[in-house]
Design a protein around this motif. Structure first.
Motif, mmCIF file in Angstrom:
data_model
loop_
_atom_site.group_PDB
_atom_site.id
_atom_site.type_symbol
_atom_site.label_atom_id
_atom_site.label_comp_id
_atom_site.label_asym_id
_atom_site.label_seq_id
_atom_site.Cartn_x
_atom_site.Cartn_y
_atom_site.Cartn_z
ATOM 1 N N GLN A 100 -1.114 64.353 -48.075
ATOM 2 C CA GLN A 100 -1.939 63.416 -46.931
ATOM 3 C C GLN A 100 -3.445 63.451 -47.188
ATOM 4 N N THR A 101 -3.821 64.315 -48.251
ATOM 5 C CA THR A 101 -5.329 64.414 -48.545
ATOM 6 C C THR A 101 -5.336 63.940 -50.046
ATOM 7 N N THR A 102 -5.428 64.909 -50.955
ATOM 8 C CA THR A 102 -5.951 64.505 -52.208
ATOM 9 C C THR A 102 -4.891 63.628 -53.199
ATOM 10 N N LEU A 103 -3.541 63.732 -52.568
ATOM 11 C CA LEU A 103 -2.520 62.832 -53.192
ATOM 12 C C LEU A 103 -2.209 61.560 -52.469
ATOM 13 N N TYR A 104 -2.925 61.423 -51.213
ATOM 14 C CA TYR A 104 -2.656 60.033 -50.465
ATOM 15 C C TYR A 104 -2.973 58.806 -51.192
ATOM 16 N N PRO A 105 -4.076 58.668 -51.771
ATOM 17 C CA PRO A 105 -4.278 57.359 -52.627
ATOM 18 C C PRO A 105 -3.312 57.198 -53.826
ATOM 19 N N LEU A 106 -2.768 58.185 -54.379
ATOM 20 C CA LEU A 106 -1.610 58.049 -55.180
ATOM 21 C C LEU A 106 -0.097 57.703 -54.853
ATOM 22 N N PHE A 107 -0.020 58.268 -53.608
ATOM 23 C CA PHE A 107 1.002 58.145 -52.884
ATOM 24 C C PHE A 107 1.010 56.635 -52.360
ATOM 25 N N THR A 108 0.037 56.051 -51.740
ATOM 26 C CA THR A 108 -0.031 54.739 -51.278
ATOM 27 C C THR A 108 0.024 53.723 -52.208
ATOM 28 N N GLU A 109 -0.702 54.017 -53.479
ATOM 29 C CA GLU A 109 -0.573 53.035 -54.399
ATOM 30 C C GLU A 109 0.771 52.790 -54.966
ATOM 31 N N ARG A 110 1.553 54.004 -55.217
ATOM 32 C CA ARG A 110 2.925 54.051 -55.760
ATOM 33 C C ARG A 110 3.870 53.139 -54.795
ATOM 34 N N ASN A 111 3.574 53.693 -53.461
ATOM 35 C CA ASN A 111 4.611 52.984 -52.463
ATOM 36 C C ASN A 111 4.131 51.244 -52.276
ATOM 37 N N ASN A 112 3.021 50.990 -52.309
ATOM 38 C CA ASN A 112 2.698 49.476 -52.375
ATOM 39 C C ASN A 112 3.384 48.894 -53.595
ATOM 40 N N ARG A 113 3.506 49.516 -54.778
ATOM 41 C CA ARG A 113 4.055 48.768 -55.805
ATOM 42 C C ARG A 113 5.394 48.395 -55.798
ATOM 43 N N MET A 114 6.020 49.614 -55.235
ATOM 44 C CA MET A 114 7.431 49.547 -55.325
ATOM 45 C C MET A 114 7.923 48.489 -53.878
ATOM 46 N N THR A 115 6.987 48.358 -53.067
ATOM 47 C CA THR A 115 7.303 47.476 -51.744
ATOM 48 C C THR A 115 7.120 46.092 -52.197
ATOM 49 N N LYS A 116 6.224 45.963 -53.213
ATOM 50 C CA LYS A 116 5.942 44.577 -53.735
ATOM 51 C C LYS A 116 7.256 44.284 -54.603
ATOM 52 N N VAL A 117 7.805 44.934 -55.324
ATOM 53 C CA VAL A 117 9.160 44.705 -56.025
ATOM 54 C C VAL A 117 10.194 44.258 -55.105
ATOM 55 N N ALA A 118 10.246 45.080 -54.152
ATOM 56 C CA ALA A 118 11.224 44.953 -52.949
ATOM 57 C C ALA A 118 11.147 43.471 -52.158
ATOM 58 N N LEU A 119 9.733 43.178 -51.785
ATOM 59 C CA LEU A 119 9.631 41.944 -51.133
ATOM 60 C C LEU A 119 9.989 40.896 -51.831
ATOM 61 N N SER A 120 9.380 41.051 -53.268
ATOM 62 C CA SER A 120 9.829 39.869 -54.264
ATOM 63 C C SER A 120 11.227 39.750 -54.478
ATOM 64 N N HIS A 121 11.994 40.629 -54.552
ATOM 65 C CA HIS A 121 13.734 40.700 -54.395
ATOM 66 C C HIS A 121 14.240 39.873 -53.167
ATOM 67 N N VAL A 122 13.798 40.144 -52.006
ATOM 68 C CA VAL A 122 14.191 39.511 -50.812
ATOM 69 C C VAL A 122 13.695 37.979 -50.906
ATOM 70 N N LYS A 123 12.366 37.712 -51.249
ATOM 71 C CA LYS A 123 12.244 36.440 -51.514
ATOM 72 C C LYS A 123 12.913 35.514 -52.244
ATOM 73 N N ASN A 124 13.279 35.912 -53.599
ATOM 74 C CA ASN A 124 14.019 35.318 -54.453
ATOM 75 C C ASN A 124 15.639 35.205 -53.964
ATOM 76 N N ASN A 125 16.030 36.222 -53.503
ATOM 77 C CA ASN A 125 17.526 36.414 -53.088
ATOM 78 C C ASN A 125 18.019 36.625 -51.531
ATOM 79 N N PRO A 126 17.367 35.786 -50.799
ATOM 80 C CA PRO A 126 17.617 36.035 -49.162
ATOM 81 C C PRO A 126 18.983 35.953 -48.795
ATOM 82 N N SER A 127 19.881 35.396 -49.693
ATOM 83 C CA SER A 127 21.224 35.156 -49.175
ATOM 84 C C SER A 127 22.093 36.642 -49.798
ATOM 85 N N SER A 128 21.688 37.305 -50.805
ATOM 86 C CA SER A 128 22.403 38.398 -51.512
ATOM 87 C C SER A 128 22.596 39.399 -50.781
#
Length: 397
Positions: free
Chosen positions: A174-202
């Protein structure tokens, strides 16, 4: 002449046989052929569990002999299944098609095994995006997060020293590693959102966005949820998202009245929230395994000493926990002077929240509400300095 007639009849018979074979109906369900290295003969099961309903909604069983098995049936809609072989399990998206599965039990020791599945378009899409997300997790720059998580797994939380070490490691994230934690989660969320956008019916889309969905803003959750179509809307995960959207609509926020409840206290008596006397009540949802919950209580103890004479009361609701660990944590943390109640899990086999936490739509711990003597919410998730300022404002000192 007789010979010619016999030959004619024979040819006609063969002809009908060929026509019959050629027009044989193709199986319109699923056929799953599996090959598992190192597997003993026994029973193999496939199932779909609806966590929202807390029940199995689909199951199929077959035998594995000499490392091979075959499932044949029909599924109403494509969805993620769990395949179990003894204590070993793997998961994939099952659909009505001819599929092949291979797995080697000699290569892994964990109960959750990696399998190679072909023939399912939905599963192919899922695995492609999942591989991208795993590559992000494996990025060397995020190794400190992996190390921190591994340390957490190794700690014995039944001891006071273990609890203190958990709090220390959680605080580090929650302190020293938080920026790293947030960056990793944001990157993974971006992949997931792209997947949903390209495959909304899957059927793969709700499963790939999975836990990332809960980290989105309510507005973004609504946007993603409304984009799902077809098979995606028939998955178990879609129904979880639907429940989240409905909970957001009825969310407890500042200005609304808190919901009443009655639970058992630590000494076996019944406590009804509306009957608790106090000018301002801090309602704290927590658990013994939640390091940040227990860390924040240290500060609340200080505030309680400052404001208890003014009518400041603390009601702690333990959820997603066991009775024994709850009692031990209360004693270890020295918070016996507060009201402690236990919110039992509806299914003790899983670490899931209790009925009151579900009623409140609690998504994570700790979650706190500051309410007045009319049961109206005057603050939500106030901690540290923000709670200090709010109590100073309310009590005037």
């Amino acid at each position: 002449m007789k010979t010619k007639i016999k030959l004619l009849i024979l040819c006609i018979g063969i002809g009908f046989s060929i026509i019959s074979c050629g027009t044989q109906e193709k199986h319109d369900g699923y056929i799953l052929n599996g090959v598992v290295e190192g597997a003993p003969d026994g029973i193999v099961t496939m199932s779909i569990e609806d966590k929202l309903l807390d029940k199995v909604i689909f199951t199929d069983t077959t035998q594995i002999v000499e490392g091979k098995f075959t499932f044949k049936g029909k599924i109403e809609h494509p969805d993620m299944v769990i395949l179990k072989l003894g204590k070993v399990q793997t998961s994939f998206i099952l659909e009505n098609s001819e599929m092949e599965l291979s797995m080697d039990l000699n290569q892994e020791t964990d109960y959750l095994h990696t399998s190679i599945v072909t023939g399912s378009v939905s599963n192919d899409l899922y695995m492609k995006s999942n591989a991208e997300m795993e590559a992000i997790i494996a990025d060397e720059k995020y190794q400190p997060l992996v190390d921190n998580n591994n340390k957490l797994k190794e700690i014995d939380q039944s001891t006071k020293e273990g609890v203190q070490e958990v709090i220390k490691l959680v605080n580090e994230v929650q302190t020293t590693l938080y920026p790293l934690f947030t960056e990793r989660n944001n990157r993974m969320t971006k992949v997931a959102l792209s997947h949903v956008k390209n495959n909304p019916s899957s059927a793969s889309s709700p499963w790939i966005i999975g836990g990332s969905f809960m980290g989105l803003s309510p507005e973004k959750q609504k946007e993603v949820f409304s984009s799902f179509k077809g098979d995606a809307k028939n998955t178990c995960y879609y129904r979880i998202f639907e429940n989240t959207i409905n909970s957001n609509a009825n969310k407890l926020v500042v200005g609304k009245n808190i919901l009443d409840f009655t639970l058992q206290t630590i000494d076996g008596k019944s406590l009804t929230l509306s009957e608790v006397e106090g000018k301002y009540i801090l309602l704290d949802f927590w658990a013994s395994w939640c390091g940040s919950c227990r860390k924040s209580m240290k500060h609340v103890k200080h505030l309680y000493e400052n404001y208890k004479k003014d009518g400041f009361v603390v009601v702690c609701v333990t959820t997603g926990d066991t009775d024994a660990k709850w009692r031990k944590a209360v004693k270890q943390d020295g918070t016996e002077m507060w009201h402690h109640v236990f919110d039992p899990r509806s299914n003790a086999k899983r670490k899931k929240s209790g009925k009151v936490a579900d009623l409140y739509g609690i998504k994570g711990l700790p979650t706190t509400y500051l309410i007045d003597d009319n049961m109206m919410i005057v603050g939500e998730n106030l901690r540290g300095e923000s709670l200090d300022k709010k109590l100073e404002e309310l009590f005037g000192h």
